[in-house]
Design a protein around this motif. Sequence first.
Motif, PDB file in Angstrom:
ATOM      1  N   THR A  62       0.856  -1.187   0.000  1.00 40.92           N
ATOM      2  CA  THR A  62       0.000   0.000   0.000  1.00 40.92           C
ATOM      3  C   THR A  62       0.888   1.232   0.000  1.00 40.92           C
ATOM      4  O   THR A  62       1.719   1.395   0.904  1.00 40.92           O
ATOM      5  CB  THR A  62      -0.909   0.030   1.246  1.00 40.92           C
ATOM      6  OG1 THR A  62      -1.655  -1.182   1.318  1.00 40.92           O
ATOM      7  CG2 THR A  62      -1.862   1.214   1.196  1.00 40.92           C
ATOM      8  N   LEU A  63       0.729   2.081  -1.002  1.00 40.39           N
ATOM      9  CA  LEU A  63       1.496   3.313  -1.031  1.00 40.39           C
ATOM     10  C   LEU A  63       0.860   4.303  -0.057  1.00 40.39           C
ATOM     11  O   LEU A  63      -0.318   4.637  -0.176  1.00 40.39           O
ATOM     12  CB  LEU A  63       1.546   3.904  -2.441  1.00 40.39           C
ATOM     13  CG  LEU A  63       2.455   5.125  -2.578  1.00 40.39           C
ATOM     14  CD1 LEU A  63       3.914   4.766  -2.272  1.00 40.39           C
ATOM     15  CD2 LEU A  63       2.347   5.723  -3.960  1.00 40.39           C
ATOM     16  N   SER A  67       4.975   8.846  -4.809  1.00 40.04           N
ATOM     17  CA  SER A  67       4.575   8.255  -6.086  1.00 40.04           C
ATOM     18  C   SER A  67       5.651   7.286  -6.530  1.00 40.04           C
ATOM     19  O   SER A  67       6.842   7.569  -6.379  1.00 40.04           O
ATOM     20  CB  SER A  67       4.402   9.361  -7.130  1.00 40.04           C
ATOM     21  OG  SER A  67       4.097   8.824  -8.393  1.00 40.04           O
ATOM     22  N   ASP A  69       6.492   3.805  -9.518  1.00 39.94           N
ATOM     23  CA  ASP A  69       6.111   2.861 -10.567  1.00 39.94           C
ATOM     24  C   ASP A  69       6.338   1.461 -10.035  1.00 39.94           C
ATOM     25  O   ASP A  69       7.450   1.130  -9.606  1.00 39.94           O
ATOM     26  CB  ASP A  69       6.940   3.085 -11.836  1.00 39.94           C
ATOM     27  CG  ASP A  69       6.608   4.395 -12.529  1.00 39.94           C
ATOM     28  OD1 ASP A  69       5.483   4.898 -12.351  1.00 39.94           O
ATOM     29  OD2 ASP A  69       7.473   4.917 -13.248  1.00 39.94           O
ATOM     30  N   PHE A  70       5.280   0.645 -10.032  1.00 41.89           N
ATOM     31  CA  PHE A  70       5.325  -0.717  -9.504  1.00 41.89           C
ATOM     32  C   PHE A  70       5.060  -1.659 -10.669  1.00 41.89           C
ATOM     33  O   PHE A  70       4.040  -1.522 -11.349  1.00 41.89           O
ATOM     34  CB  PHE A  70       4.265  -0.880  -8.413  1.00 41.89           C
ATOM     35  CG  PHE A  70       4.514  -1.996  -7.454  1.00 41.89           C
ATOM     36  CD1 PHE A  70       4.492  -3.318  -7.852  1.00 41.89           C
ATOM     37  CD2 PHE A  70       4.765  -1.717  -6.124  1.00 41.89           C
ATOM     38  CE1 PHE A  70       4.715  -4.345  -6.952  1.00 41.89           C
ATOM     39  CE2 PHE A  70       4.982  -2.732  -5.212  1.00 41.89           C
ATOM     40  CZ  PHE A  70       4.963  -4.052  -5.623  1.00 41.89           C
ATOM     41  N   GLU A  77       2.358   0.035 -13.275  1.00 46.20           N
ATOM     42  CA  GLU A  77       1.351   1.045 -12.926  1.00 46.20           C
ATOM     43  C   GLU A  77       2.016   2.097 -12.054  1.00 46.20           C
ATOM     44  O   GLU A  77       2.848   1.779 -11.203  1.00 46.20           O
ATOM     45  CB  GLU A  77       0.182   0.421 -12.153  1.00 46.20           C
ATOM     46  CG  GLU A  77      -0.646  -0.557 -12.946  1.00 46.20           C
ATOM     47  CD  GLU A  77      -1.491   0.087 -14.029  1.00 46.20           C
ATOM     48  OE1 GLU A  77      -1.763   1.310 -13.956  1.00 46.20           O
ATOM     49  OE2 GLU A  77      -1.904  -0.645 -14.951  1.00 46.20           O
ATOM     50  N   ARG A  78       1.645   3.347 -12.256  1.00 49.07           N
ATOM     51  CA  ARG A  78       2.116   4.431 -11.386  1.00 49.07           C
ATOM     52  C   ARG A  78       1.149   4.521 -10.215  1.00 49.07           C
ATOM     53  O   ARG A  78      -0.046   4.763 -10.396  1.00 49.07           O
ATOM     54  CB  ARG A  78       2.181   5.751 -12.133  1.00 49.07           C
ATOM     55  CG  ARG A  78       2.645   6.873 -11.214  1.00 49.07           C
ATOM     56  CD  ARG A  78       3.409   7.962 -11.875  1.00 49.07           C
ATOM     57  NE  ARG A  78       4.637   7.479 -12.468  1.00 49.07           N
ATOM     58  CZ  ARG A  78       5.369   8.189 -13.313  1.00 49.07           C
ATOM     59  NH1 ARG A  78       4.981   9.402 -13.654  1.00 49.07           N
ATOM     60  NH2 ARG A  78       6.484   7.704 -13.810  1.00 49.07           N
ATOM     61  N   LEU A  79       1.682   4.338  -9.002  1.00 48.55           N
ATOM     62  CA  LEU A  79       0.849   4.349  -7.812  1.00 48.55           C
ATOM     63  C   LEU A  79       0.796   5.735  -7.187  1.00 48.55           C
ATOM     64  O   LEU A  79       1.779   6.476  -7.196  1.00 48.55           O
ATOM     65  CB  LEU A  79       1.385   3.362  -6.774  1.00 48.55           C
ATOM     66  CG  LEU A  79       1.528   1.894  -7.195  1.00 48.55           C
ATOM     67  CD1 LEU A  79       1.932   1.055  -5.989  1.00 48.55           C
ATOM     68  CD2 LEU A  79       0.261   1.364  -7.829  1.00 48.55           C
ATOM     69  N   ASP A  83      -3.190   3.579  -3.168  1.00 47.57           N
ATOM     70  CA  ASP A  83      -3.227   2.456  -4.111  1.00 47.57           C
ATOM     71  C   ASP A  83      -2.638   1.211  -3.465  1.00 47.57           C
ATOM     72  O   ASP A  83      -1.692   1.291  -2.669  1.00 47.57           O
ATOM     73  CB  ASP A  83      -2.459   2.786  -5.396  1.00 47.57           C
ATOM     74  CG  ASP A  83      -3.182   3.813  -6.262  1.00 47.57           C
ATOM     75  OD1 ASP A  83      -4.374   4.079  -6.021  1.00 47.57           O
ATOM     76  OD2 ASP A  83      -2.533   4.336  -7.192  1.00 47.57           O
ATOM     77  N   VAL A  85      -1.420  -2.976  -4.134  1.00 46.92           N
ATOM     78  CA  VAL A  85      -1.004  -4.015  -5.081  1.00 46.92           C
ATOM     79  C   VAL A  85      -0.898  -5.331  -4.321  1.00 46.92           C
ATOM     80  O   VAL A  85      -0.318  -5.375  -3.230  1.00 46.92           O
ATOM     81  CB  VAL A  85       0.378  -3.685  -5.706  1.00 46.92           C
ATOM     82  CG1 VAL A  85       0.818  -4.793  -6.658  1.00 46.92           C
ATOM     83  CG2 VAL A  85       0.351  -2.346  -6.403  1.00 46.92           C
ATOM     84  N   LEU A  95      10.157  -2.015  -8.451  1.00 49.13           N
ATOM     85  CA  LEU A  95       9.559  -0.707  -8.304  1.00 49.13           C
ATOM     86  C   LEU A  95      10.614   0.380  -8.371  1.00 49.13           C
ATOM     87  O   LEU A  95      11.792   0.130  -8.160  1.00 49.13           O
ATOM     88  CB  LEU A  95       8.759  -0.606  -7.005  1.00 49.13           C
ATOM     89  CG  LEU A  95       9.449  -1.054  -5.728  1.00 49.13           C
ATOM     90  CD1 LEU A  95       9.828   0.128  -4.898  1.00 49.13           C
ATOM     91  CD2 LEU A  95       8.487  -1.942  -4.966  1.00 49.13           C
ATOM     92  N   LEU A 103       6.061   3.130   1.417  1.00 50.53           N
ATOM     93  CA  LEU A 103       5.263   1.983   0.997  1.00 50.53           C
ATOM     94  C   LEU A 103       5.129   1.027   2.170  1.00 50.53           C
ATOM     95  O   LEU A 103       6.138   0.615   2.755  1.00 50.53           O
ATOM     96  CB  LEU A 103       5.968   1.296  -0.178  1.00 50.53           C
ATOM     97  CG  LEU A 103       5.256   0.203  -0.931  1.00 50.53           C
ATOM     98  CD1 LEU A 103       4.026   0.743  -1.656  1.00 50.53           C
ATOM     99  CD2 LEU A 103       6.205  -0.441  -1.937  1.00 50.53           C
TER     100      LEU A 103
END
Length: 124
Positions: A62-63, A67, A69-70, A77-79, A83, A85, A95, A103
């Motif tokens: 969980t971010l 920001s 990229d994961f 996807e850019r979180l 957001d 995952v 990432l 995170l």
Amino acid sequence: MPATSAAQSTFSLNVNASAPLPAKGRATSVVTNNEALRVLQLLLAAGERVPDHSSPKALVATLLEGSLDFTVDGRTERLAPGDVVYVAPGTKHDLAAVEPARLQLVLVNTDRLGADQLSPAEAL
């Protein structure tokens, strides 16, 4: 943080305040650690990368701040904060922090679950 029993309830307070975002590199802060799961915060400076890897444990990321990229199995996807995952055990992921990022990672030891517990729940 030392390991605790999964049967023991705990509180972890002021986690963000005790683990500031780094100006360079990355850091981790363990929040909870027992035989069933491990919760930690991964703190990344802007531009920091965690290279492609996998884990035998299930992962819920969980971010909380920033920001990044994961990438999971080739999909990136850019979180944004909030957001979430899910990464299945053994799945490759990486990432990269677009800006300083916090995170929360929950690593679940699925070896401790029975086959019936791995099936989708019908009702919560």
